[in-house]
Design a protein around this motif. Sequence first.
Motif, PDB file in Angstrom:
ATOM      1  N   TYR A  29       0.821  -1.212   0.000  1.00  0.00           N
ATOM      2  CA  TYR A  29       0.000   0.000   0.000  1.00  0.00           C
ATOM      3  C   TYR A  29       0.856   1.264   0.000  1.00  0.00           C
ATOM      4  O   TYR A  29       0.442   2.300  -0.520  1.00  0.00           O
ATOM      5  CB  TYR A  29      -0.944  -0.008   1.203  1.00  0.00           C
ATOM      6  N   LYS A  30       2.045   1.159   0.550  1.00  0.00           N
ATOM      7  CA  LYS A  30       2.955   2.312   0.552  1.00  0.00           C
ATOM      8  C   LYS A  30       3.238   2.802  -0.862  1.00  0.00           C
ATOM      9  O   LYS A  30       3.416   3.999  -1.088  1.00  0.00           O
ATOM     10  CB  LYS A  30       4.275   1.941   1.229  1.00  0.00           C
ATOM     11  N   PHE A  33      -0.343   4.379  -2.362  1.00  0.00           N
ATOM     12  CA  PHE A  33      -1.142   5.137  -1.411  1.00  0.00           C
ATOM     13  C   PHE A  33      -1.845   6.333  -2.062  1.00  0.00           C
ATOM     14  O   PHE A  33      -3.052   6.531  -1.912  1.00  0.00           O
ATOM     15  CB  PHE A  33      -0.227   5.611  -0.279  1.00  0.00           C
ATOM     16  N   GLY A  34      -1.092   7.132  -2.806  1.00  0.00           N
ATOM     17  CA  GLY A  34      -1.650   8.334  -3.429  1.00  0.00           C
ATOM     18  C   GLY A  34      -2.739   8.021  -4.434  1.00  0.00           C
ATOM     19  O   GLY A  34      -3.754   8.738  -4.521  1.00  0.00           O
ATOM     20  N   ILE A  37      -6.012   7.213  -2.783  1.00  0.00           N
ATOM     21  CA  ILE A  37      -6.701   8.435  -2.369  1.00  0.00           C
ATOM     22  C   ILE A  37      -7.439   9.057  -3.552  1.00  0.00           C
ATOM     23  O   ILE A  37      -8.578   9.514  -3.426  1.00  0.00           O
ATOM     24  CB  ILE A  37      -5.693   9.443  -1.781  1.00  0.00           C
ATOM     25  N   GLY A 205     -10.659   4.683   9.162  1.00  0.00           N
ATOM     26  CA  GLY A 205     -10.715   6.118   8.912  1.00  0.00           C
ATOM     27  C   GLY A 205     -12.024   6.725   9.355  1.00  0.00           C
ATOM     28  O   GLY A 205     -12.076   7.879   9.789  1.00  0.00           O
ATOM     29  N   GLY A 212     -11.009  10.514   7.296  1.00  0.00           N
ATOM     30  CA  GLY A 212      -9.857   9.626   7.185  1.00  0.00           C
ATOM     31  C   GLY A 212     -10.132   8.378   6.372  1.00  0.00           C
ATOM     32  O   GLY A 212      -9.205   7.657   6.004  1.00  0.00           O
ATOM     33  N   LEU A 215      -8.171   7.778   3.325  1.00  0.00           N
ATOM     34  CA  LEU A 215      -6.830   7.222   3.458  1.00  0.00           C
ATOM     35  C   LEU A 215      -6.846   5.703   3.648  1.00  0.00           C
ATOM     36  O   LEU A 215      -5.930   5.015   3.187  1.00  0.00           O
ATOM     37  CB  LEU A 215      -6.106   7.859   4.647  1.00  0.00           C
ATOM     38  N   THR A 216      -7.861   5.194   4.317  1.00  0.00           N
ATOM     39  CA  THR A 216      -7.847   3.776   4.694  1.00  0.00           C
ATOM     40  C   THR A 216      -8.696   2.865   3.817  1.00  0.00           C
ATOM     41  O   THR A 216      -8.378   1.680   3.676  1.00  0.00           O
ATOM     42  CB  THR A 216      -8.318   3.612   6.149  1.00  0.00           C
TER      43      THR A 216
END
Length: 242
Positions: A29-30, A33-34, A37, A205, A212, A215-216
């Motif tokens: 996920y790192k 991640f963007g 979103i 989130g 949030g 994000l999750t």
Amino acid sequence: MSEFNEFDQQGSVPNRDTGSIISHAFEMYKGVFGYGIVAMVIYLIGGSVIQMLTGFDSASMVEEMKSSGGEFNYWSAPGLPLYMGVSSLFGLLLSPLYVGLIYMVNKYNTKNPIEFSDLFIGYRQNFVNILIYSLLSGIISSVALALCVLPIIFVYPFLLIGYPILLFENASATDALGKSFNIAKENYGTFLLTGFLGFLISIAGVILCGIGVILTAPFIMIVMYSTYCAFLGKPRQIMYSK
């Protein structure tokens, strides 16, 4: 027809246990991640537009629910039936974004450069089957939710790797559903715990700070990919020829 070039690349694969799969999903996920979103922002903007067009006001409905003392009739809310119908259709049409995010994760895992257009590969590759699968899984989930909510926890594991199968194996909707069901049936304990933890993390989130969820929420898509890798092996990277 779309042409695809496939070749083996280096990449990590988790063990067939929940801890390893969730840890792998966090690592993956790192890298996307963007883009997760972005997918969520598209969903939220679309939902807001639908509310305006249908005349449904979710904030007002929440206030009426609080003041009704438990006697509130949901379907009496202005615009709700139309909103539910249009938003369901919108959610269905956005389902290829889930596949796009999974495609991006595999590119990250196999050390291939990620492009923004990759997020929309589901609209070019196996689009019809993705929509059919999303419709079928939506119906199954809705029936499970209607049965006092709890059954969805036990049904969802059978749907966990359907989207990766649709993408990496170019499967039909029914084949993806059947294969996901059969693999989950043979490994139900792991699928149940993995799906449950993945879902909890995805809704964290909402619990922690409303907005949030942007994000999750996408995390569950990454859990699907990591689970697929654990039980079916790391897929060869599919490179779309434009």
